[in-house]
Every structure is written in structure tokens, then in C-alpha cells.
Design a protein around this motif. Sequence first.
Motif, PDB file in Angstrom:
ATOM      1  N   PRO A 133       0.658  -1.344  -0.033  1.00 17.40           N
ATOM      2  CA  PRO A 133      -0.169   0.061   0.147  1.00 17.40           C
ATOM      3  C   PRO A 133       0.839   1.410   0.136  1.00 17.40           C
ATOM      4  O   PRO A 133       2.076   1.238   0.231  1.00 17.40           O
ATOM      5  CB  PRO A 133      -1.007  -0.159   1.312  1.00 17.40           C
ATOM      6  N   ARG A 134       0.145   2.304  -0.253  1.00 15.97           N
ATOM      7  CA  ARG A 134       1.035   3.473  -0.513  1.00 15.97           C
ATOM      8  C   ARG A 134       1.666   4.104   0.693  1.00 15.97           C
ATOM      9  O   ARG A 134       2.605   4.949   0.800  1.00 15.97           O
ATOM     10  CB  ARG A 134       0.253   4.588  -1.035  1.00 15.97           C
ATOM     11  N   TRP A 135       1.051   3.550   2.103  1.00 24.07           N
ATOM     12  CA  TRP A 135       1.838   4.409   3.241  1.00 24.07           C
ATOM     13  C   TRP A 135       2.884   3.518   3.651  1.00 24.07           C
ATOM     14  O   TRP A 135       3.474   3.809   4.775  1.00 24.07           O
ATOM     15  CB  TRP A 135       0.730   4.427   4.185  1.00 24.07           C
TER      16      TRP A 135
ATOM     17  N   VAL B 272       9.612  -2.785 -22.691  1.00 22.49           N
ATOM     18  CA  VAL B 272       9.848  -3.779 -21.585  1.00 22.49           C
ATOM     19  C   VAL B 272       9.786  -2.711 -20.190  1.00 22.49           C
ATOM     20  O   VAL B 272      10.834  -2.053 -20.356  1.00 22.49           O
ATOM     21  CB  VAL B 272      10.727  -4.866 -21.487  1.00 22.49           C
ATOM     22  N   TYR B 273       9.213  -2.938 -19.270  1.00 20.86           N
ATOM     23  CA  TYR B 273       9.269  -2.089 -18.136  1.00 20.86           C
ATOM     24  C   TYR B 273       8.587  -2.983 -16.720  1.00 20.86           C
ATOM     25  O   TYR B 273       7.666  -3.780 -17.127  1.00 20.86           O
ATOM     26  CB  TYR B 273       8.746  -0.869 -18.216  1.00 20.86           C
ATOM     27  N   SER B 274       8.845  -2.293 -15.747  1.00 28.19           N
ATOM     28  CA  SER B 274       8.246  -2.891 -14.349  1.00 28.19           C
ATOM     29  C   SER B 274       7.426  -1.644 -13.880  1.00 28.19           C
ATOM     30  O   SER B 274       7.878  -0.480 -14.290  1.00 28.19           O
ATOM     31  CB  SER B 274       9.352  -3.221 -13.470  1.00 28.19           C
ATOM     32  N   PHE B 275       6.680  -2.121 -13.209  1.00 25.07           N
ATOM     33  CA  PHE B 275       5.545  -0.816 -12.345  1.00 25.07           C
ATOM     34  C   PHE B 275       5.179  -1.284 -11.133  1.00 25.07           C
ATOM     35  O   PHE B 275       5.239  -2.523 -10.829  1.00 25.07           O
ATOM     36  CB  PHE B 275       4.571  -0.584 -13.474  1.00 25.07           C
ATOM     37  N   ALA B 276       4.921  -0.258 -10.434  1.00 24.99           N
ATOM     38  CA  ALA B 276       4.315  -0.570  -9.172  1.00 24.99           C
ATOM     39  C   ALA B 276       3.134   0.467  -8.952  1.00 24.99           C
ATOM     40  O   ALA B 276       3.113   1.586  -9.291  1.00 24.99           O
ATOM     41  CB  ALA B 276       5.157  -0.521  -8.052  1.00 24.99           C
ATOM     42  N   GLY B 277       2.075  -0.045  -8.581  1.00 24.06           N
ATOM     43  CA  GLY B 277       0.782   0.753  -8.233  1.00 24.06           C
ATOM     44  C   GLY B 277       0.499   0.572  -6.671  1.00 24.06           C
ATOM     45  O   GLY B 277       0.590  -0.397  -6.339  1.00 24.06           O
ATOM     46  N   SER B 278      -0.114   1.511  -6.133  1.00 29.87           N
ATOM     47  CA  SER B 278      -0.580   1.486  -4.778  1.00 29.87           C
ATOM     48  C   SER B 278      -1.751   2.176  -4.344  1.00 29.87           C
ATOM     49  O   SER B 278      -2.072   3.396  -5.047  1.00 29.87           O
ATOM     50  CB  SER B 278       0.769   1.994  -3.847  1.00 29.87           C
ATOM     51  N   HIS B 279      -2.469   1.715  -3.505  1.00 28.81           N
ATOM     52  CA  HIS B 279      -3.615   2.183  -2.959  1.00 28.81           C
ATOM     53  C   HIS B 279      -3.637   2.417  -1.358  1.00 28.81           C
ATOM     54  O   HIS B 279      -2.647   2.047  -0.772  1.00 28.81           O
ATOM     55  CB  HIS B 279      -4.852   1.486  -3.567  1.00 28.81           C
ATOM     56  N   ALA B 280      -4.759   2.703  -0.812  1.00 34.10           N
ATOM     57  CA  ALA B 280      -4.704   2.835   0.478  1.00 34.10           C
ATOM     58  C   ALA B 280      -4.510   1.472   1.443  1.00 34.10           C
ATOM     59  O   ALA B 280      -4.016   1.366   2.641  1.00 34.10           O
ATOM     60  CB  ALA B 280      -6.046   3.452   1.008  1.00 34.10           C
ATOM     61  N   ASP B 281      -5.135   0.430   0.718  1.00 32.23           N
ATOM     62  CA  ASP B 281      -4.990  -0.980   1.588  1.00 32.23           C
ATOM     63  C   ASP B 281      -4.589  -2.074   0.628  1.00 32.23           C
ATOM     64  O   ASP B 281      -4.656  -3.092   0.942  1.00 32.23           O
ATOM     65  CB  ASP B 281      -6.362  -1.001   1.939  1.00 32.23           C
TER      66      ASP B 281
END
Length: 443
Positions: free
Chosen positions: A277-279, A315-324
Motif C-alpha cells: 500500500p501507499r503508506w 519492456v518495463y516494471s511498474f508498481a501501483g499502490s492504494h490505501a489498502d
Amino acid sequence: MLFPHALPIDAEETAFTLDDGSAIRRTVLPCGVRVLTERVPGAHSATIGFWSPVGSRDEHEGQHGSTHFLEHLLFKGTRERTALDIAVAFDRIGGESNALTGKEHTCYYAKVRDADVDVAVEVLTDMVLDSVLDPEEFERERKVILEELAMNEDDPADVVHELFSALVYRGQSLGRPIGGTPDSIRAVDRVAVWQHYRANYRPEDIVVTASGAVDHDALLAGLERALAAHGVTATAHGPLHPRRDRTLLPLSPDPDVTVRRRDGEQVNLLIGGPGIPRWDERRFALSVLNALLGGGMSSRLFQEVRERRGLAYSVYSFAGSHADAGAFGVYAGTRPESAGEVAHVIREVLAGFAESGPTEAEVERAKGQLAGAITLGLEDTSRHMTRLGRAELDLGELWDLPANLGRIAAVTPAQVRDLAAELIGQATVTAAVGPVDADAVAG
């Protein structure tokens, strides 16, 4: 200062100065609207954003796609202005206006000269609080959104990302497409969208952020005039929209290979799984991890898949985040006959990184890359405005440039290795779009 500046949600006034001289002020108006400004020395323009703390994940059954629908409709007229009036208001001053819809919030914004801040505030207030959702405009915009979804469906990279999200967040509202689906957009009616609008665009829900050549007191005065024109007076507000619950979602996606077969010249491939998560304090290590794996031309994935083997252009990596919750993955686009090899190479690179971790030299290189990207990104007042909005809505604290750079500089190879081992151990989801069979890209 290597720690964030706190933004207590119930504090009526908060103010501090950043190391670069930018003055930050936060005021909660009596009606509940939260206002955050950042005065940037030397700026001659300002970006103003009106935020609603709801996104696609907050839609109820029968409302799916409503948040994105509203992004379109709020530009289509109020009781005081037609859609053309709104467009002319911004064009007359050479301003840029737009909106963005996310899974957890929506923002309507304008970038204008310093002399035209009041105009932007007046028009955005009118749009956000007094849209009429005209029935004819509603049906016309339904067709426009269906065209937008059709355009996205024709882009296999978009499709594979949506497919991946649905797999990682299986059974959760985070897995739904932000824009809805053709079926949900055809099904949703004006009453459902109107109810979504009236329930979530109240003064105590709204956050206004502005950055650049902006004076806090002057902006407050202009905003209060605009609010008063819509009957929003200085009455005591109810509870402010709370920041999101941080209780982690129970994500446990099944090891799965899902393929959407379609004709084309390439297979679009995604391999990954849950993230953080983002925090999470490890987000700084995640930034370094992402840069090293697939965040630039010197990254391991770029070097192995593209430079050494010539198997992909992108070609790439990625990260996504939310509150939980969060997601982490690797994308590649390749010819059908190479899809199996690319999937194998990606998994080999991931496994090797999880086992041995990065070298000291790699980590230092990634830190330099991130420091440059973060610093250059803040040259635009729009990025500052967005940083304020996300600090208020998502984190409850503002990380300024020195704090961010300091935390990144403190990341160690061991932290990156430990996080890689955890995330890559969860990277059990494979999504593919194109002329390929599941067996070809399975692990």
C-alpha cells in the motif's frame, strides 16, 4: 527535514515553509471545504485542482462507471453556464482545463496565469457544485464514453493492464475498470449518476489545492465568493470526509495464466502480483527496486530482454499502490513466436533478483536516477498541485523534496533484496493479450 509535514484532518489552520522557500498553507473553511496552497517563488502561473475523495472503487452496484461519467458531465453545463460557456471561459484566458478519474479520487483542474486565478476558481466551483447533468447531454456523453472505451479496447496494452488488475484484485472493487465497461455504461441511468454526484460532492467532501503564483488569502476570498454564489455559506460543517481505512485487503490471487486471444502483430504480456500500500515504509525501497528491474535503459529487464536478446521494443516494471493494497508487475510487448521466451526470461530475471538482490553500484545508480526524475517532475506547478491533493487525501502528510530524496538515499541493498523476495514470491499472475495460447506463456 527528513520527515513529512503533518496535515491533521481536523486542524483549522496549518502552515509551514519548505526548504526551497515554498510556503504551504492549509485552511478548513467553515463550510468544510479544505484548501491547500503552495506559493512557489518565481512562478507566473498557477494550477488549481478541485478534488473529490471518491473514485471508481467507491461505486455501488448499478453505479459502475459513474465516477468517470461525472468527469465528462461536469464540463457539460451548470445552471449558470452551458458547456460552451465553460469552454469559452478557459479559452478566453488561455487556460488549460481537464480532469482525471482514479480508483480512489477524482480531480478537476485548470492551469492559468496568476492574474486569472479567480476566474478558474469561479468556473471550477460552478462545475463541481452545480452541474445539472442535463438529460440530453447525459445521453450524448454516454455515446462519447462508449467510443472512449472502444478506443481503449483497441489498445492491447490497455487491455492487458485491465486484465492484470482484475486478476490481482480478484473479487475487490479495485479490480474494476475505472471507466466502467460497455455494459455498465449502457446500463447506468442518470438517476444513479446524479445520486453518486450529490452524495459525494458536498462541501465537506471537497479539497481544493493550488500551486504556483497563488496567494492563500486571496484564493480563500475568491473561493468563498464563489461558494456563496451557490448558497454555500459559513455555516458549521459536518464531519469531514475521512481518510481511507488502511486495513489491508486480503489479496491472494490464484496462480493463473489468463489469455485474451485476438489477432495482431504482438503479444502484450504482464507478469506480477500483489504489491504494497501507499503508506508502507518500504515504498522508498520499492522505488529503487522498480528502477533497477525495469525503470530505465540500464535496468536488468531492459538490458536482458531488449539489448541482449532483441525480444521486445517495450519492456518495463511498474508498481501501483492504494490505501489498502498494491500491485507489482512486469510488462513486455513481443512477437507471438517470442512470447514464450520473453515470459521465461522475465521470470528468470525476477528469480535471480529475488535470490541475490542488487549490487551496491546498482542501488547507487538507481538512487541517482530517482533523484533526478523526482526533482525534474516538480518543475511543473501541476505536479505540485497534485502532490498537495494526494498528501491531503491519501497520506495526511506532505513529503517535500529533501524528505523524499533523503529517504531514497537511505535505502540499502538488503532492503531492496528483502522486498524483492517478498514481491516476486507473490508474482504468480500472468495476463496476455494477442495471438498466443496460455501454455506458451505459463511458468
